[in-house]
Design a protein around this motif. Structure first.
Motif, PDB file in Angstrom:
ATOM      1  N   THR B 222       8.953  76.396  23.833  1.00 34.37           N
ATOM      2  CA  THR B 222       7.869  75.909  24.706  1.00 34.37           C
ATOM      3  C   THR B 222       8.118  74.448  25.083  1.00 34.37           C
ATOM      4  N   TYR B 278      -2.063  75.505  30.884  1.00 36.11           N
ATOM      5  CA  TYR B 278      -0.626  75.716  31.117  1.00 36.11           C
ATOM      6  C   TYR B 278      -0.107  74.604  32.016  1.00 36.11           C
ATOM      7  N   TYR B 279       1.197  74.443  31.992  1.00 38.36           N
ATOM      8  CA  TYR B 279       1.837  73.433  32.840  1.00 38.36           C
ATOM      9  C   TYR B 279       1.861  73.965  34.270  1.00 38.36           C
ATOM     10  N   TYR B 284       1.180  80.228  35.293  1.00 40.00           N
ATOM     11  CA  TYR B 284       0.668  80.878  34.080  1.00 40.00           C
ATOM     12  C   TYR B 284       1.260  82.276  33.958  1.00 40.00           C
ATOM     13  N   PRO B 285       1.756  82.670  32.802  1.00 42.29           N
ATOM     14  CA  PRO B 285       1.761  81.968  31.512  1.00 42.29           C
ATOM     15  C   PRO B 285       3.090  81.274  31.202  1.00 42.29           C
ATOM     16  N   ILE B 288       3.873  77.518  29.299  1.00 39.44           N
ATOM     17  CA  ILE B 288       3.355  77.367  27.929  1.00 39.44           C
ATOM     18  C   ILE B 288       3.849  76.040  27.327  1.00 39.44           C
ATOM     19  N   TYR B 289       2.931  75.352  26.647  1.00 35.53           N
ATOM     20  CA  TYR B 289       3.324  74.126  25.952  1.00 35.53           C
ATOM     21  C   TYR B 289       2.503  74.006  24.677  1.00 35.53           C
ATOM     22  N   LEU B 408      -1.941  79.536  24.196  1.00 37.55           N
ATOM     23  CA  LEU B 408      -0.813  80.429  24.529  1.00 37.55           C
ATOM     24  C   LEU B 408       0.189  80.465  23.380  1.00 37.55           C
TER      25      LEU B 408
END
Lengths: 155, 476
Positions: B222, B278-279, B284-285, B288-289, B408
């Motif tokens: 991630t 989310y970034y 999305y998804p 993820i971070y 996430l």
């Protein structure tokens, strides 16, 4: 003699504020030398170190298993089985068990509690029944500070 | 025949949640989900309130981390006032945040996670608890209590002994620090640092035993989000946003907190009341971070204090591959590094003579319609965003809670652990404890999104496709 009084409960859930408000009243009116008063939202782990240094501890709480306004005073004993599943908030008997296990001593301890009439949202505000219970809780605290403890049964 | 395992509630975390594992015909895990099962709606019921009430209102989001909300909310209010708060006011706020980080991390490590780390995931659940830890290593348990007491004591010295202190205010803090209070806090720190170092050195000896867990406990490719200083170093209160990808490349840097909406989007799913940030550029998804101690240390070039910088260098050696530390298991390690840094930094700030300066608050009325405050809560980046009308009444609120950023990643981590350890044909308590334990790595605070009220026993049921219970495990 060192005495610690801990009032706990949510100040924004009606009569659940009984513990903190009784503690605040004691703080404002003054307590004898050797008596320390704390207000807490919940009982948390670091209190164990404070409790272990006391001769007597008085917990103040609201109760959901008592009639509204009914005030009880019970002697507490350590109970390692009063475990919280979340561990962020603790039962006073569990705190005493922590004391016993970690510091090898348990202060004489009491729980003064009052049945709440309403636990709806409010802000440091009791119901009329809660207000009356508060006075009775203060009477019990006075008696416990004076050492009237011999006839109290274990909870 | 497909089956579902439900773990409810997840224990030794803050708040209530449920985990479900969907099993296929062969007993293998097909899907895993982390459900936040309660709803609060702070963003909605704050509408119409004066903005100056927001720090007090949002501090009530949680009885565990009110300090974090108090700081982020007041920073959003500073933004509304368009003031730069006096340096001493900022430093005092920093000390409070560092004390919060210390006591929160101490609880997570010593009391919530140590039963697994010391006694083992497969230990008898009747003894795999804090009393088991006390019996096995009472000195460690006492250290945990003392460290938490030190953090809490500093918060109370600064903010007062009220449940919800009003010491931090828009524009700074409402009272300068006295010499007596400064000295009382300084007196606590050497002991705290000794405990933190001792615990860190002890945990380093344990880490090699957990190679398997480090491999399977949310070891994910991630990105990582956190605040950093303008120099790219560790930051917990102010600074700029940095996002690194799984290979360690910086994909966003020096993003002003006011621009967070450019990089962070929020999705919703029908199985949880917790949002899924989310970034945004990756969607999305895919975007993820993770946030929190692991992300902060992965993103920082240095901590800026002597012992923490040594520990940070050792942290970066936790895995053989280059790049950010990928395993969520190492959140535990990162927490200990952060405790060391917090204690060192509090001492530095308190020893600076300017900490006793009397100018601690800037005063102004609202000068903007929109305010954004971002700080690092113990669990990660915390964002408060308000809009107000001409009368200073709140018209719109967005809160992105630290735990939410990790939503996430927590879901993917559960899946990874379940794949590695859960055999649906031979359900063992230790398998499911590992599923819970991976969530504890993130130390989620679910009260920040739901009211925790009462307790429930843990019950795990294995059901067949027709809903018949074919196996159960229970924990009272």
């Amino acid at each position: 003699m060192k005495i610690l009084i801990i009032g706990y409960g949510s100040p924004i859930r009606g009569d659940d504020a009984l513990g903190p408000l009784v503690a605040d009243r004691l703080e404002n009116t003054g307590v004898p030398a050797g008596v320390e008063v704390m207000s807490r939202h919940i009982l948390t782990a670091e209190l164990v170190a404070d409790i272990a240094e006391q001769d007597r501890v008085i917990f103040l709480d609201a109760a959901v298993d008592a009639e509204p306004g009914e005030v009880r005073c019970q002697r507490l004993a350590p109970d390692a089985h009063a475990l919280s599943t979340m561990a962020h908030f603790l039962d006073p008997r569990e705190l005493l068990a922590w004391c016993e296990t970690l510091y090898g001593r348990v202060p004489e301890s009491f729980l003064v509690s009052a049945g709440g009439d309403s636990f709806d949202y409010s802000n440091y505000c009791l119901t009329p029944i809660g207000e009356m219970a508060m006075e009775k809780m203060l009477d019990w605290v006075d008696r416990l500070m004076c050492g009237e403890t011999s006839k109290l049964a274990l909870s | 025949m497909s089956r579902t395992i439900a773990i409810e509630p997840v224990t030794r975390i803050e708040g209530h949640a449920r985990i479900t594992l969907q099993l296929g015909d062969d007993g293998a895990v097909e899907d895993a989900r982390f459900h936040l099962t309660q709803f609060r709606g702070f963003e909605k019921f704050c509408e119409g309130r004066p903005y100056r009430e927001m720090p007090a209102l949002t501090a009530r989001t949680c009885g565990i981390c009110p300090v974090s909300h108090l700081l982020a909310s007041n920073k959003a209010c500073d933004h509304l006032l368009s003031v730069r708060i006096p340096p001493t006011g900022e430093h005092l706020r920093r000390i409070m945040n560092l004390a919060q980080l210390t006591q929160s991390h101490a609880l997570s490590f010593f009391h919530l996670s140590s039963p697994d780390l010391l006694l083992g995931w497969d230990a008898d659940p009747a003894t795999r608890n804090i009393f088991g830890v006390m019996r096995q290593d009472p000195a460690l348990a006492r250290d945990g209590i003392r460290l938490r007491q030190i953090g809490q004591s500093i918060i109370e010295t600064l903010g007062g002994k009220k449940i919800h202190p009003t010491w931090v205010v828009p524009g700074g803090v409402n009272e300068p620090l006295t010499l007596e209070k400064r000295d009382a806090m300084l007196k606590l720190l050497p002991e705290g640092l000794e405990i933190a170092k001792r615990t860190y050195d002890f945990f380093k000896t344990l880490v090699p035993k957990f190679k398997d867990e480090a491999t399977h406990f949310g070891s994910l490719p991630t990105m990582f989000l956190s605040l950093v200083t303008p120099q790219g170093n560790f930051e917990h209160y102010d600074g700029l946003l940095r996002i690194k990808d799984a290979k360690g490349r910086i994909v966003e840097d020096m993003v002003p907190p006011e621009d967070y909406e450019r990089v962070i989007g929020e999705a919703v799913e029908d199985f949880s009341y917790m949002k899924f940030p989310y970034y945004k550029p990756q969607g999305y998804p895919k975007g993820i971070y993770r946030v929190g101690p692991l992300a902060r240390l992965n993103n920082a070039q240095a901590c800026g204090t002597p012992y923490a910088d040594v520990a940070l260098a050792e942290f970066h050696m936790l895995q053989e591959e280059s790049g950010p530390i990928a395993s969520s298991f190492h959140y535990h390690y990162a927490r200990l590094v952060e405790i060391i840094h917090a204690l060192e930094m509090m001492e530095r700030l308190l020893k600076d003579p300017t900490i006793l300066d009397h100018r601690v608050r800037a005063r102004a009325r609202s000068n903007r319609d929109e305010g954004i405050g971002v700080s690092e809560a113990p669990r990660g980046t915390l964002i408060h965003h308000y809009r107000i009308d001409d009368d200073g009444l709140i018209t719109w609120v967005n809160l992105i809670i630290a735990t939410g950023h990790n939503n996430l990643a927590m879901n993917q981590s559960i899946r990874q652990v379940a794949d590695a350890y859960v055999d649906g044909n031979n359900l063992q308590e230790g398998m499911l404890n590992r599923v819970e334990a991976v969530i504890r790595c993130f130390d989620p605070c679910l009260s920040c999104a739901s009211h925790a009220f009462g307790q429930m026993p843990l019950r795990i049921e294995l059901k067949d496709a027709a809903g018949r219970v074919v196996d159960t495990l229970s924990r009272s």
